[in-house]
Design a protein around this motif. Structure first.
Motif, PDB file in Angstrom:
ATOM      1  N   ALA A  16      10.759  63.409 -21.357  1.00  0.00           N
ATOM      2  CA  ALA A  16      11.184  62.252 -21.769  1.00  0.00           C
ATOM      3  C   ALA A  16      11.390  61.146 -22.369  1.00  0.00           C
ATOM      4  O   ALA A  16      11.983  60.387 -22.213  1.00  0.00           O
ATOM      5  N   PHE A  17      10.146  61.675 -23.260  1.00  0.00           N
ATOM      6  CA  PHE A  17      10.027  60.228 -23.972  1.00  0.00           C
ATOM      7  C   PHE A  17      10.919  61.099 -25.121  1.00  0.00           C
ATOM      8  O   PHE A  17      11.940  59.844 -25.811  1.00  0.00           O
ATOM      9  N   VAL A  18      11.617  62.052 -25.647  1.00  0.00           N
ATOM     10  CA  VAL A  18      12.782  62.409 -26.002  1.00  0.00           C
ATOM     11  C   VAL A  18      14.009  61.682 -25.807  1.00  0.00           C
ATOM     12  O   VAL A  18      14.990  61.957 -26.486  1.00  0.00           O
ATOM     13  N   ALA A  19      14.322  62.535 -24.414  1.00  0.00           N
ATOM     14  CA  ALA A  19      15.360  61.378 -23.969  1.00  0.00           C
ATOM     15  C   ALA A  19      15.880  60.084 -24.357  1.00  0.00           C
ATOM     16  O   ALA A  19      16.665  59.004 -24.690  1.00  0.00           O
ATOM     17  N   SER A  20      14.589  59.355 -23.912  1.00  0.00           N
ATOM     18  CA  SER A  20      14.475  58.143 -23.818  1.00  0.00           C
ATOM     19  C   SER A  20      14.454  57.276 -25.545  1.00  0.00           C
ATOM     20  O   SER A  20      14.527  56.110 -25.466  1.00  0.00           O
ATOM     21  N   VAL A  21      14.266  58.461 -26.750  1.00  0.00           N
ATOM     22  CA  VAL A  21      14.742  57.428 -27.920  1.00  0.00           C
ATOM     23  C   VAL A  21      16.272  57.735 -28.162  1.00  0.00           C
ATOM     24  O   VAL A  21      16.792  57.162 -29.236  1.00  0.00           O
ATOM     25  N   GLY A  22      16.772  57.983 -27.398  1.00  0.00           N
ATOM     26  CA  GLY A  22      18.517  58.139 -27.608  1.00  0.00           C
ATOM     27  C   GLY A  22      18.339  59.757 -28.581  1.00  0.00           C
ATOM     28  O   GLY A  22      19.736  59.765 -28.844  1.00  0.00           O
ATOM     29  N   VAL A  23      17.611  60.887 -28.343  1.00  0.00           N
ATOM     30  CA  VAL A  23      18.012  62.230 -29.560  1.00  0.00           C
ATOM     31  C   VAL A  23      19.122  63.248 -28.544  1.00  0.00           C
ATOM     32  O   VAL A  23      19.704  63.339 -29.524  1.00  0.00           O
ATOM     33  N   LEU A  24      19.286  62.901 -27.161  1.00  0.00           N
ATOM     34  CA  LEU A  24      20.478  63.845 -26.739  1.00  0.00           C
ATOM     35  C   LEU A  24      21.211  63.283 -26.404  1.00  0.00           C
ATOM     36  O   LEU A  24      21.290  61.859 -25.787  1.00  0.00           O
TER      37      LEU A  24
END
Length: 327
Positions: A257-265
């Motif tokens: 969820a954190f990875v997705a929230s910072v726009g990496v995906l």
């Protein structure tokens, strides 16, 4: 050798998921609930061959993996916006349900203390997983574990049917329905299933809310272990119990969820992940259905079921009333 032993059951899960998805699409019904129904039918009408049991028993692993991947679809900003009121309601519901079941079991219906504690843990935290976790900590007898687990499974089977019906009847929004299911239903699998049966938004909220409840299992096990240890004059249990009982896949969910929230995906990557976790849920729910054995449910004692029913009605009604005011 161990992997080879799992292959027949894994193949059965994959085949069941494909059949459920195909038939559900053709019939116009929800594919996740249909997957559970297919598993129930297979277990009760045909029976599960012994060579398939080991592979089918991995369904909890696929559920956990699906939940981890679902973290990529969660809007952290939205969760934070309404997180505090939901957290307060969640803690109130868990505490209220725990106390209500304990009081009803001990003071009204005269059930043995340990059976009441197992019922309270199962109804307030995370179903059979909580029953098993607390049982080990308080040294409950096997028949008490069986009664408590059977009661939880009975209500899992009932709420899988009743909650979607009530959600449609009352016209609940995705947010309200998802949080309501996550707060008041028992086991993780049924919560996720009915949430996504309502809508993707409801499924996400149901999962997030239920994971928050699940995270409390370590605390509850520690409290019960301490209580029964003191009542028997034993030593205080180690705080390591918190970590041992903590559902580890919650950490994977939060990390993604954190990875997705910072726009990496990218959007394409998120779409692929969403498709993957839907298929993992299909595998998990076919397996979950096979755990619902109608013969076992008929053997559930009426008194434990009545205790849990009263607590469920109270928790479900009050939490829904508060949610309708909040949202």
């Amino acid at each position: 050798m161990a992997v080879r032993r799992l292959l027949p059951g894994l193949f059965a899960l994959c085949l069941g998921a494909l059949v459920a998805r195909t038939l559900a699409t053709a019939l116009g019904v929800n594919h996740l609930l249909f997957a559970i129904a297919l598993g129930v039918l297979a277990a009760n009408a045909v029976g599960i061959p012994a060579r398939l049991e080991a592979g089918i028993a991995t369904h909890n692993l696929w559920l956990g993996a699906g939940i981890v991947l679902m973290g990529a679809s969660i809007s952290v900003e939205t969760v934070l916006e309404v997180g505090a009121p939901v957290l307060v309601l969640l803690l109130a519901a868990v505490g209220g349900s725990l106390v209500a079941v304990e009081l009803l079991a001990r003071n009204v219906f005269g059930l043995p203390d340990r059976l009441g504690s197992l019922l309270a843990a199962g109804a307030s935290i995370c179903g059979v997983s909580a029953v098993v976790g607390v049982a080990g900590a308080i040294r409950a007898r096997e028949e008490q574990i069986a009664y408590a687990a059977g009661t939880v499974l009975l209500f899992d089977a009932i709420t899988i049917v009743v909650y979607p019906f009530l959600g449609d009847l009352l016209g609940l929004s995705g947010t309200v329905f998802g949080i309501w299911a996550g707060i008041s239903m028992f086991s993780t699998g049924p919560v996720v299933a009915v949430g996504f049966a309502h809508s993707d938004l409801a499924g996400q909220w149901a999962t997030v809310t239920k994971l928050s409840r699940n995270a409390l299992i370590g605390v509850v096990v520690l409290v019960y272990a301490s209580y029964y240890a003191r009542s028997q004059g034993s030593g205080r249990p180690s705080a390591r119990t918190l970590w041992d009982e903590f559902p580890k896949f919650v950490l994977g969910f939060l990390a993604l969820a954190f990875v997705a929230s910072v726009g990496v995906l990218s959007s394409a990557q998120q779409a692929s992940i969403e498709n993957a976790y839907h298929w993992l849920f299909m595998l998990a729910f076919v397996g979950l259905g096979t755990e619902i054995r109608l013969a076992d449910l008929r053997n559930t004692g009426m008194t434990p079921a009545l205790v849990v029913l009263l607590a469920l009605i109270a928790t479900s009604s009050l939490s829904l009333a508060v949610l309708l005011v909040l949202f």
